[in-house]
Design an enzyme around this catalytic site. Sequence first.
Site, short mmCIF file in Angstrom:
data_model
loop_
_atom_site.label_atom_id
_atom_site.label_comp_id
_atom_site.label_asym_id
_atom_site.label_seq_id
_atom_site.Cartn_x
_atom_site.Cartn_y
_atom_site.Cartn_z
N LYS A 1 14.36 -14.62 -9.85
CA LYS A 1 14.07 -13.59 -10.87
C LYS A 1 13.10 -14.14 -11.90
CE LYS A 1 15.02 -10.78 -9.32
NZ LYS A 1 15.61 -10.64 -8.04
N TRP B 1 -2.75 -2.80 -1.56
CA TRP B 1 -2.29 -4.16 -1.85
C TRP B 1 -3.05 -5.04 -0.86
CZ3 TRP B 1 0.43 -8.11 0.71
CH2 TRP B 1 1.03 -9.07 -0.11
N LYS C 1 6.83 -4.17 -3.85
CA LYS C 1 8.24 -3.80 -3.78
C LYS C 1 8.72 -3.70 -2.34
CE LYS C 1 12.18 -2.53 -5.51
NZ LYS C 1 12.98 -3.65 -6.02
N GLU D 1 9.48 -14.73 -10.41
CA GLU D 1 8.77 -13.49 -10.06
C GLU D 1 8.13 -12.81 -11.26
OE1 GLU D 1 10.78 -10.74 -6.90
OE2 GLU D 1 12.27 -11.42 -8.32
N ARG E 1 5.45 0.06 -6.03
CA ARG E 1 5.40 -0.74 -4.80
C ARG E 1 4.49 -1.96 -4.94
NH1 ARG E 1 6.79 2.66 -0.30
NH2 ARG E 1 5.39 1.61 1.11
N HIS F 1 20.12 -35.77 -5.13
CA HIS F 1 19.35 -36.19 -3.95
C HIS F 1 17.87 -35.88 -4.11
CE1 HIS F 1 23.11 -37.12 -1.93
NE2 HIS F 1 23.55 -35.98 -2.43
N CYS G 1 0.82 -1.22 0.00
CA CYS G 1 0.00 0.00 0.00
C CYS G 1 0.85 1.27 0.00
CB CYS G 1 -0.87 0.04 1.24
SG CYS G 1 -1.89 -1.40 1.47
N GLU H 1 19.03 -16.92 -6.76
CA GLU H 1 18.59 -15.60 -7.19
C GLU H 1 18.12 -15.62 -8.65
OE1 GLU H 1 17.69 -13.02 -5.83
OE2 GLU H 1 17.88 -11.42 -7.29
C1 F6R Z 1 12.95 -10.04 -5.28
C2 F6R Z 1 12.68 -9.02 -4.31
C3 F6R Z 1 12.24 -9.42 -2.95
C4 F6R Z 1 12.95 -8.56 -1.90
C5 F6R Z 1 12.39 -8.85 -0.49
C6 F6R Z 1 13.13 -8.07 0.56
O1 F6R Z 1 13.30 -9.52 -6.51
O2 F6R Z 1 12.79 -7.86 -4.58
O3 F6R Z 1 12.48 -10.78 -2.71
O4 F6R Z 1 14.31 -8.82 -1.96
O5 F6R Z 1 11.03 -8.54 -0.44
O6 F6R Z 1 13.04 -6.70 0.31
P1 F6R Z 1 14.05 -5.69 0.94
O7 F6R Z 1 15.40 -5.96 0.36
O8 F6R Z 1 13.53 -4.34 0.53
O9 F6R Z 1 14.03 -5.91 2.40
#
Ligand code: F6R
Length: 614
Positions: free
Chosen positions: A491, A75, A609, A494, A27, A510, A2, A487
């Site tokens: 990516k 949100w 975000k 997501e 966000r 395993h 939000c 990671e």
């Molecule tokens: C993935 C992503 C999220 C953030 C997570 C933590 O691309 O952006 O997994 O890494 O929500 O966010 P922060 O780093 O802002 O604490």
Amino acid sequence: MCGIVGYIGKRNAYPILIKGLHRLEYRGYDSAGIALVDDEGALNVYKCKGKVAALEHFVETKNLGGSIGIAHTRWATHGVPNDVNAHPHCSVSENIALIHNGIIENYRVLKDALEANGYTFRSTTDSEVLVNLIEYIRSTNCCTLLEAVQQALKQVIGAYSIAVIERGNRDEIIAARKSSPLVVGIGEGEYFLGSDPASLIEYTNNFVYVKDGEVALIRRNHPLKLVTLDNRESKIDIKQLELSISQLEKGGYPHFMLKEIYEQPKTIVDCIRGRVNPDSGNVKLSGVIDNRERFLRARRIIFVACGTSWHASLIGEHLIENICRIPVEVEYASEFRYRNPIIHPDDIVVAVSQSGETADTLAAVELARKAGAFVFGICNVVGSSISRATDSGAYIHVGPEIGVASTKAFTGQVTVMAMLALTIGKELGTVSDDYFHEVSQALLELPDKLTEVLKLDAQISELSKIFTYAHNFIYLGRGYNYPTALEGALKLKEISYIHAEGYPAAEMKHGPIALIDNEMPTVVIATPDHTYAKTVSNMEEVKARGGRIIAIIAHEDEQVRRIADYCIEVPVVTECLMPIVVSVPLQLLAYHIAVNKGRNVDQPRNLAKSVTVE
Ligand code: F6R
């Protein structure tokens, strides 16, 4: 998550509020709304499901007059995304409008009590309960709006930032915060309110960060006042934020994510500036040097983080254990905070967060501080809650990250962790001069290496077309690049919504090996390191089962080229910094696959975000 915007001043509030909502779109949200008090005192509330553009369309023919207003992107937490659950919420009498970011945990008890007093509810949100509680207190106690907000918030358990306005009162916004970000922007005879100062930067760069438990009384033609719930006045501390509007725009790129991937050579320069000396090769993080004694007696370092920041922390674990020989643990902040962890006063807790607002990480910081540990923050957003709650820290300085999928923040975090390890290692004497200079030299060369990696974009774009319709991916890596594999998989899932898993390459046998077939691509990070030969064997095992391999390699690696179906060749840097180089083609691969699938790359479904609720 939000977003909150507010305005009171001499201009028309509507365009400012809408611009602010657009700036907060990154966000993540599913509905939007606005409330204005016009010059006659009428309270007009408009809201709808969907994007801010849908709200703009919806209000085209409506009364948008007024120089005071509040606006919100929601949100969904309590109740599905729809017009009714969107904010602002009005009290039963429609006299008070409220926007809320956070969660009222005891909303059920409060709602039952209000229902017993004849209150009815239109939505299924916790926020509508709060606005009615404020109204109930205001009418039964005959008190001011400020007093009603203070008394209502005393009854609330949970997290919030809120803003409240009232019919017939065009001179006052009441706002408050607990565990959810809120700033007041100070203009000339006008005030702005926001969850993120960046959303207001075209109007002012003077901000007051509202603290937990504070209520802001924002009145036309009056100085800003901050009071606690018990009405004790707090000091106003105005901070200046250096940020340019161009940093918040796409600058000719089709998506923020692509812009941010391409910014990485520059963001690494910004990250190491003043910390790695190009002449002497010395590396210094002042947040460590200023607390030298504390770091020298550290018995253990515990990283707490979520998501991508957690992946970066896993690389931090390797860096610190290798360079400083201090035992390291890496914890999901959400698990750490609830599992009664053992924290010694001699521990150092490192909180890693791009936004600096992640609720779980913030709570982990508070827990660690209560236990007497020294807390070091690695954040991007200057002035964010986590950066203010820590004892010391190092910003990653990569500029605003707007794309929901984190890219430049990840490489910035790993870069800071390398500098952290070198600084501590040097103070402890656990790192040889030769290795120290090898890594510091490699840090200085990183921007050029990343520029080279970005030249792979066209090749990766072509490659992405072959795999756009795969349903599952597996990413394999070892050592420093096991977290890079995690990671890379994150990516992809997501932003493309393709299922992807990251695994340490040797673990494949395993269990996950059962998944391997011609339908499931395997991305293998096969750059040179001390487990290279083992990783090559794992690739043979994938091939033997008909799997298709995309390999990230360094040099003209003929051995891997013979096994893999497709190779992406990256430049070599010292082993501990390879994750920074390798993550870039993985970001590009995910990006292009998502674009091919027509996904909303910058605002993927369901994601936010800044995760400001648990
Ligand atoms: C993935 C992503 C999220 C953030 C997570 C933590 O691309 O952006 O997994 O890494 O929500 O966010 P922060 O780093 O802002 O604490």
